[in-house]
Design a protein around this motif. Structure first.
Motif, PDB file in Angstrom:
ATOM      1  N   HIS A  46       0.833  -1.203   0.000  1.00  0.00           N
ATOM      2  CA  HIS A  46       0.000   0.000   0.000  1.00  0.00           C
ATOM      3  C   HIS A  46       0.867   1.251   0.000  1.00  0.00           C
ATOM      4  N   ARG A  47       1.910   1.245   0.837  1.00  0.00           N
ATOM      5  CA  ARG A  47       2.781   2.417   0.919  1.00  0.00           C
ATOM      6  C   ARG A  47       3.591   2.583  -0.366  1.00  0.00           C
ATOM      7  N   LEU A  48       4.222   1.492  -0.821  1.00  0.00           N
ATOM      8  CA  LEU A  48       5.022   1.567  -2.042  1.00  0.00           C
ATOM      9  C   LEU A  48       4.148   1.888  -3.255  1.00  0.00           C
ATOM     10  N   GLY A  49       2.930   1.317  -3.268  1.00  0.00           N
ATOM     11  CA  GLY A  49       2.025   1.570  -4.376  1.00  0.00           C
ATOM     12  C   GLY A  49       1.720   3.038  -4.534  1.00  0.00           C
ATOM     13  N   GLY A  50       1.498   3.708  -3.412  1.00  0.00           N
ATOM     14  CA  GLY A  50       1.225   5.136  -3.467  1.00  0.00           C
ATOM     15  C   GLY A  50       2.394   5.917  -4.033  1.00  0.00           C
ATOM     16  N   GLU A  51       3.618   5.553  -3.611  1.00  0.00           N
ATOM     17  CA  GLU A  51       4.802   6.244  -4.106  1.00  0.00           C
ATOM     18  C   GLU A  51       5.026   5.967  -5.589  1.00  0.00           C
ATOM     19  N   LEU A  52       4.820   4.703  -6.000  1.00  0.00           N
ATOM     20  CA  LEU A  52       5.010   4.345  -7.405  1.00  0.00           C
ATOM     21  C   LEU A  52       3.965   5.024  -8.297  1.00  0.00           C
ATOM     22  N   VAL A  53       2.765   5.252  -7.755  1.00  0.00           N
ATOM     23  CA  VAL A  53       1.742   5.987  -8.504  1.00  0.00           C
ATOM     24  C   VAL A  53       2.188   7.430  -8.691  1.00  0.00           C
ATOM     25  N   GLU A  54       2.709   8.022  -7.644  1.00  0.00           N
ATOM     26  CA  GLU A  54       3.161   9.417  -7.739  1.00  0.00           C
ATOM     27  C   GLU A  54       4.289   9.569  -8.749  1.00  0.00           C
ATOM     28  N   LEU A  55       5.158   8.552  -8.846  1.00  0.00           N
ATOM     29  CA  LEU A  55       6.294   8.610  -9.765  1.00  0.00           C
ATOM     30  C   LEU A  55       5.934   8.178 -11.181  1.00  0.00           C
ATOM     31  N   GLY A  56       4.725   7.650 -11.356  1.00  0.00           N
ATOM     32  CA  GLY A  56       4.283   7.257 -12.687  1.00  0.00           C
ATOM     33  C   GLY A  56       4.556   5.822 -13.072  1.00  0.00           C
ATOM     34  N   TYR A  57       5.163   5.026 -12.155  1.00  0.00           N
ATOM     35  CA  TYR A  57       5.461   3.635 -12.478  1.00  0.00           C
ATOM     36  C   TYR A  57       4.227   2.742 -12.335  1.00  0.00           C
ATOM     37  N   LEU A  58       3.263   3.168 -11.542  1.00  0.00           N
ATOM     38  CA  LEU A  58       1.973   2.512 -11.441  1.00  0.00           C
ATOM     39  C   LEU A  58       0.885   3.558 -11.620  1.00  0.00           C
ATOM     40  N   SER A  59      -0.302   3.109 -11.978  1.00  0.00           N
ATOM     41  CA  SER A  59      -1.465   3.993 -11.970  1.00  0.00           C
ATOM     42  C   SER A  59      -2.580   3.276 -11.220  1.00  0.00           C
ATOM     43  N   ARG A  60      -3.446   4.061 -10.599  1.00  0.00           N
ATOM     44  CA  ARG A  60      -4.516   3.484  -9.792  1.00  0.00           C
ATOM     45  C   ARG A  60      -5.828   3.503 -10.585  1.00  0.00           C
ATOM     46  N   THR A  61      -6.574   2.417 -10.502  1.00  0.00           N
ATOM     47  CA  THR A  61      -7.869   2.299 -11.155  1.00  0.00           C
ATOM     48  C   THR A  61      -8.894   1.882 -10.106  1.00  0.00           C
ATOM     49  N   PRO A  62     -10.188   1.918 -10.432  1.00  0.00           N
ATOM     50  CA  PRO A  62     -11.204   1.463  -9.467  1.00  0.00           C
ATOM     51  C   PRO A  62     -10.998   0.017  -9.016  1.00  0.00           C
ATOM     52  N   ASP A  63     -10.308  -0.787  -9.851  1.00  0.00           N
ATOM     53  CA  ASP A  63     -10.109  -2.201  -9.528  1.00  0.00           C
ATOM     54  C   ASP A  63      -8.765  -2.491  -8.885  1.00  0.00           C
ATOM     55  N   GLY A  64      -7.894  -1.508  -8.791  1.00  0.00           N
ATOM     56  CA  GLY A  64      -6.586  -1.744  -8.178  1.00  0.00           C
ATOM     57  C   GLY A  64      -5.489  -0.948  -8.852  1.00  0.00           C
ATOM     58  N   TYR A  65      -4.359  -1.632  -9.107  1.00  0.00           N
ATOM     59  CA  TYR A  65      -3.187  -0.979  -9.694  1.00  0.00           C
ATOM     60  C   TYR A  65      -2.889  -1.592 -11.068  1.00  0.00           C
ATOM     61  N   GLN A  66      -2.327  -0.749 -11.938  1.00  0.00           N
ATOM     62  CA  GLN A  66      -1.814  -1.241 -13.207  1.00  0.00           C
ATOM     63  C   GLN A  66      -0.518  -0.495 -13.516  1.00  0.00           C
ATOM     64  N   LEU A  67       0.282  -1.036 -14.423  1.00  0.00           N
ATOM     65  CA  LEU A  67       1.545  -0.393 -14.754  1.00  0.00           C
ATOM     66  C   LEU A  67       1.291   0.987 -15.346  1.00  0.00           C
ATOM     67  N   GLY A  68       2.171   1.937 -15.009  1.00  0.00           N
ATOM     68  CA  GLY A  68       1.987   3.315 -15.444  1.00  0.00           C
ATOM     69  C   GLY A  68       2.754   3.653 -16.706  1.00  0.00           C
ATOM     70  N   TRP A  69       2.519   4.851 -17.184  1.00  0.00           N
ATOM     71  CA  TRP A  69       3.129   5.300 -18.432  1.00  0.00           C
ATOM     72  C   TRP A  69       4.643   5.407 -18.343  1.00  0.00           C
ATOM     73  N   ARG A  70       5.154   5.647 -17.148  1.00  0.00           N
ATOM     74  CA  ARG A  70       6.608   5.811 -17.019  1.00  0.00           C
ATOM     75  C   ARG A  70       7.335   4.516 -17.392  1.00  0.00           C
ATOM     76  N   ILE A  71       6.719   3.369 -17.083  1.00  0.00           N
ATOM     77  CA  ILE A  71       7.293   2.082 -17.462  1.00  0.00           C
ATOM     78  C   ILE A  71       7.381   1.980 -18.979  1.00  0.00           C
ATOM     79  N   PHE A  72       6.300   2.370 -19.649  1.00  0.00           N
ATOM     80  CA  PHE A  72       6.258   2.323 -21.115  1.00  0.00           C
ATOM     81  C   PHE A  72       7.308   3.259 -21.719  1.00  0.00           C
ATOM     82  N   GLU A  73       7.413   4.472 -21.165  1.00  0.00           N
ATOM     83  CA  GLU A  73       8.358   5.450 -21.710  1.00  0.00           C
ATOM     84  C   GLU A  73       9.790   4.963 -21.588  1.00  0.00           C
ATOM     85  N   LEU A  74      10.141   4.406 -20.436  1.00  0.00           N
ATOM     86  CA  LEU A  74      11.501   3.910 -20.237  1.00  0.00           C
ATOM     87  C   LEU A  74      11.772   2.672 -21.079  1.00  0.00           C
TER      88      LEU A  74
END
Length: 267
Positions: A46-74
């Motif tokens: 939960h804690r890491l997920g929030g930080e990874l969302v802020e950094l763009g490595y994850l994104s939050r959806t109504p169903d949970g977490y998914q990989l973020g755009w930063r992963i795709f860009e890198l």
């Protein structure tokens, strides 16, 4: 404790485990499932997920977490695959237009065959979806081309023989003796085929991509077509021409890169 285990205990190691949980194929994971798959406690996720969302490595959806755009860009900036895709894609588009086949570009990735690019129309959506991003080399036509030219071919065959002897589930799918003969044939004629073994109703053909003037196999290009087509040799020749075109493009790119490096060093 090994070095790998100590790294996985760090914050960065736990983030690595969390992001790695998505390699199982699920695009969206809830908190509990993400914790279960990663092995990281739910509170930490939960804690890491929030930080990874802020950094763009994850994104939050109504169903949970998914990989973020930063992963795709890198991911698009990884030098080897990015350069290969940039050189290969125009030639792949021409091949797709000329043959109306589903075209795949694959590279070796560890012990697997990794598909970097796929071209196909809406009618062939099932063919594209049926191919995973990473597949064991002996299981696909592209992978067997890569294995035929690899330095670890004997190790792979020995592992298959050992698995069959131990009765490992699924090991009876491949006969090491038949595979060894097929790999020798692939090297002799520089192409491979599979007839409805991966997907009913479709045949696939693959050839190696080598640097121009070199025998290094850096990738494969393959064509998948309906099994009732009767233009095998034309497809293989088209694949050879495309592979040669890509090989020349990679050589030109490498030559330009070295020239720029020499100019930079001289300056």
């Amino acid at each position: 404790m090994s070095a790998n285990e100590s790294h996985l205990g760090s914050v960065l190691g736990k983030a690595h485990l969390v992001l790695g949980a998505f390699t199982s194929g699920s695009t969206c994971l809830g908190l509990s499932e993400l914790s279960r798959r990663s092995g990281v406690p739910k509170a930490t996720v939960h804690r890491l997920g929030g930080e990874l969302v802020e950094l763009g490595y994850l994104s939050r959806t109504p169903d949970g977490y998914q990989l973020g755009w930063r992963i795709f860009e890198l991911g698009r900036l990884v030098p080897g695959p990015a350069h290969l895709r940039a050189v290969a894609r125009p030639a792949m588009l021409d091949l797709r237009s000329a043959t109306r086949a589903v075209i795949h570009l694959a590279v070796p990735h560890g012990t697997d065959c990794c598909y970097l690019e796929r071209l196909g129309g809406r009618r062939e959506a099932a063919v594209v979806a049926a191919v995973g991003s990473n597949v064991s080399r002996p299981l696909t036509v592209s992978g067997r081309v890569l294995l035929a030219y690899s330095d670890d071919q004997e190790d792979v065959l020995a592992d298959l023989e050992e698995q069959r002897a131990d009765g490992v589930p699924g090991s009876d799918r491949l006969d090491p003796v038949a595979l060894r003969a097929e790999l020798a044939q692939i090297r002799a004629r520089r192409w491979a085929q599979e007839r409805e073994s991966c997907m009913h109703g479709y045949n696939s053909f693959a050839v190696p991509i080598m640097y121009f003037g070199d025998d290094r196999v850096v990738a494969t290009i393959s064509a998948t077509v309906p099994a009732d087509r009767r233009d095998d040799q034309q497809l293989v020749h088209a694949l050879w021409a495309t592979a040669a075109d890509i090989g020349r493009g990679l050589h030109r790119q490498e030559t330009r890169t070295h020239a720029r490096q020499r100019v930079g060093a001289a300056g």
